[in-house]
Design an enzyme around this catalytic site. Structure first.
Site, PDB file in Angstrom:
ATOM      1  N   GLY A 106       0.857  -1.325   0.011  1.00  0.00           N
ATOM      2  CA  GLY A 106       0.098   0.049  -0.038  1.00  0.00           C
ATOM      3  C   GLY A 106       0.857   1.402   0.161  1.00  0.00           C
ATOM      4  N   ARG A 130       1.754  10.695  17.636  1.00  0.00           N
ATOM      5  CA  ARG A 130       1.775  12.219  16.913  1.00  0.00           C
ATOM      6  C   ARG A 130       0.432  11.957  15.791  1.00  0.00           C
ATOM      7  NH1 ARG A 130       7.195  15.118  16.418  1.00  0.00           N
ATOM      8  NH2 ARG A 130       5.898  16.689  15.408  1.00  0.00           N
TER       9      ARG A 130
END
Length: 531
Positions: free
Chosen positions: A13, A129
């Site tokens: 991907g 994050r």
């Protein structure tokens, strides 16, 4: 593409910044996932930060809900890559597309597992994050695992953390991220809560239109109420709303707290939204917004003996939000509505004439009172000093001899150890004055120095620089390489680190922290010491 020790690379991907490959690790004859970022890290500082954060992420690999990191390196073209555990079950984003919104109890249990993984990461000084459904993978047994730890450093490389370069996942990022605040554990808590809400509702709690129309519109979106989801228990909804508070200081305090609150939430709905109304009660109210320019906002300091010793504009205040730029302060949805109208009219009065004799008499009275007060205070202070001297000379135990550990320290086999990760931005040294250091809010914020030990000072803080303080008789035997090694986390090498010391005041007593820093490493976002 050829990478050392890896063969049969097959693309799985591709995202905005990276491509994921399936590969076979020759030495162990196992299949792995290889995530190759397409950003070239131009500076040696960025390369070191990436490897340091990858090493920190590897320490999390034993957690059952974190994707294991096996290796980290750079391609011949200079792009960083991670070799990770291969999870063949896809992501939670894939699962939600196949099955639609997930049952409340399943999401609650997933939340407990993932919040526990996040708490473990934060304890190691590691931030994620970019938590979102696409970054939570399922292994072949269906176990959910947080992926992409170790890539946080890339979000700062070459300025790619700016909003305009789409480094954010907008609908899962907290409001302070759009104001370019320093990343924090509170931001990770928000993103995880937004992810869990998405799994319940089939959409994020506050979908952000991207690209944004204006900052005014963005401010309204980021402070909009979180709508309840049909069939979700009221207490589970309340847990998520607390973790989604737009103000970082009012948000659920930690990932560990979020885990515990999710664990205690109901498994089945006592009240169905859309059915019988819940019993009346006070609505959840976010905490007050702290002005970003309040007088207590800290300033940035940098160590005198580190490269890159310069000022850093736009640093965050105590809430982790930089002074500029700011998201416009929009009225909160639950607050009162104000009507605009003509500006208020102010009426001034002519000054009243005063009797000169009265003015002079009042002035003399003030002077007399001030002199009298000064004499009384001086007399009392002298009495206190004499009493203190008398007590000391009589051999009575003083506060300086108190066995209570100084702030952020605890007793241990080597004397005093740091009780929790404690980090400092930098050291300020001025001739003839004691060196000072400003503590970072937590060790996931960029810093130069980390505390590993310390102790009480018997008197005033010596007016010397930090290196001279480290050589003082009551300090030199505590701030040692042996003490640093004894307090270092497993698998971290601090043998080459520089040691110094800085003194601090605690009421009428003074203490010092032993600080260490890796030479030439620059600012870091991990912690080598503390439990």
């Amino acid at each position: 593409m050829q990478l050392p020790g890896l063969v049969d690379l097959t693309p799985l991907g591709q995202g905005g910044f990276a491509t994921v490959y399936r590969a076979r690790q020759v030495q162990l004859d196992r299949e792995v996932a290889v995530k190759i970022d397409n950003r070239v890290l131009q500076t040696e500082r960025d390369r070191r930060r990436f490897l340091r954060e990858a090493h920190a992420a590897a320490r999390l690999s034993g957690h059952p809900h974190v994707v294991s990191v096996h290796d980290a390196n750079f391609t011949p073209q200079g792009t960083p890559y991670l070799v990770m555990e291969l999870c063949t079950g896809g992501s939670l984003s894939d699962l939600a597309r196949r099955e639609g919104p997930l049952p409340a109890d399943r999401v609650r249990k997933l939340g407990v597992q993932l919040a526990d993984a996040l708490a473990a990461a934060h304890a190691e000084g590691v931030l994620h994050r970019d938590i979102k459904p696409g970054n939570i993978l399922l292994d072949r047994y269906g176990t959910a695992k947080l992926a992409d730890f170790g890539l946080a450093a890339l979000l700062d490389a070459e300025g790619s953390s700016t909003v305009t370069r789409d480094a954010l996942s907008p609908s899962y990022a907290p409001p302070e991220a759009f104001a370019m605040a320093q990343p924090s554990a509170a931001a990770d808590v928000y993103s995880l809560a937004a992810t869990l809400y998405d799994l319940l509702a089939g959409k994020p709690p506050r979908p952000v239109p991207w690209p944004i129309e204006s900052f005014d519109h963005l401010g309204v979106v980021l402070r909009s109420p979180v709508p309840p989801v049909a069939g979700v228990p009221a207490d589970l909804h309340a847990v998520l709303v607390r973790a989604l508070d737009p103000e970082a200081t009012s948000r659920t305090a930690s990932a560990a707290r979020l885990r515990d609150e999710l664990d205690a939430a109901s498994s089945t709905p006592q009240v169905q939204y859309g059915g019988p109304p819940p019993p009346p009660g006070p609505p959840y109210q976010p905490g007050p917004r702290v002005p970003q320019n309040h007088p207590g906002a800290p300033y940035q300091s940098v160590p005198r003996n580190h490269p890159g010793n310069q000022s850093h504009p736009g640093l965050p205040n105590q809430q982790g939000v930089p002074n500029q730029p700011q998201v416009p302060n929009q009225p909160h949805h639950s607050g009162p509505q104000y009507q605009s109208g003509p500006p208020p009219q102010y009426v001034t009065q002519a000054p009243r004439r005063r009797n000169p004799a009265l003015v002079a008499g009042a002035a003399l009275l003030v002077v007399a009172l001030a002199v009298g007060t000064w004499l009384v205070v001086r007399h009392n202070n002298n009495g206190k000093k004499n009493a203190a001297n008398s007590t000391t000379s009589a051999g009575t135990t003083t506060k300086a001899a108190d066995k209570t550990p100084p702030p952020r320290l605890k007793e241990c086999a080597t004397g005093m150890c740091i009780a929790e990760p404690t980090c400092y931005h930098g050291i300020n040294s001025t001739g003839g004055q004691a060196s000072t250091a400003r503590r970072a809010g937590d060790c996931s914020i960029e810093h130069y120095w980390e505390a590993f030990s310390g102790g009480w000072l018997s008197g005033a803080i010596p007016k010397v620089d930090s290196d001279d303080l480290a050589k003082a008789p009551e300090v030199v035997g505590i701030c040692t390489a042996a003490a640093m090694k004894a307090n270092t986390r497993p698998n971290v090498d601090t043998s080459t680190w520089t040691i110094t010391a800085v003194g601090f005041a605690d009421g009428d007593r003074n203490y010092f922290h032993c600080l260490a820093s890796e030479p030439d490493a620059g600012e870091v976002t991990t912690s080598a010491f503390g439990s």
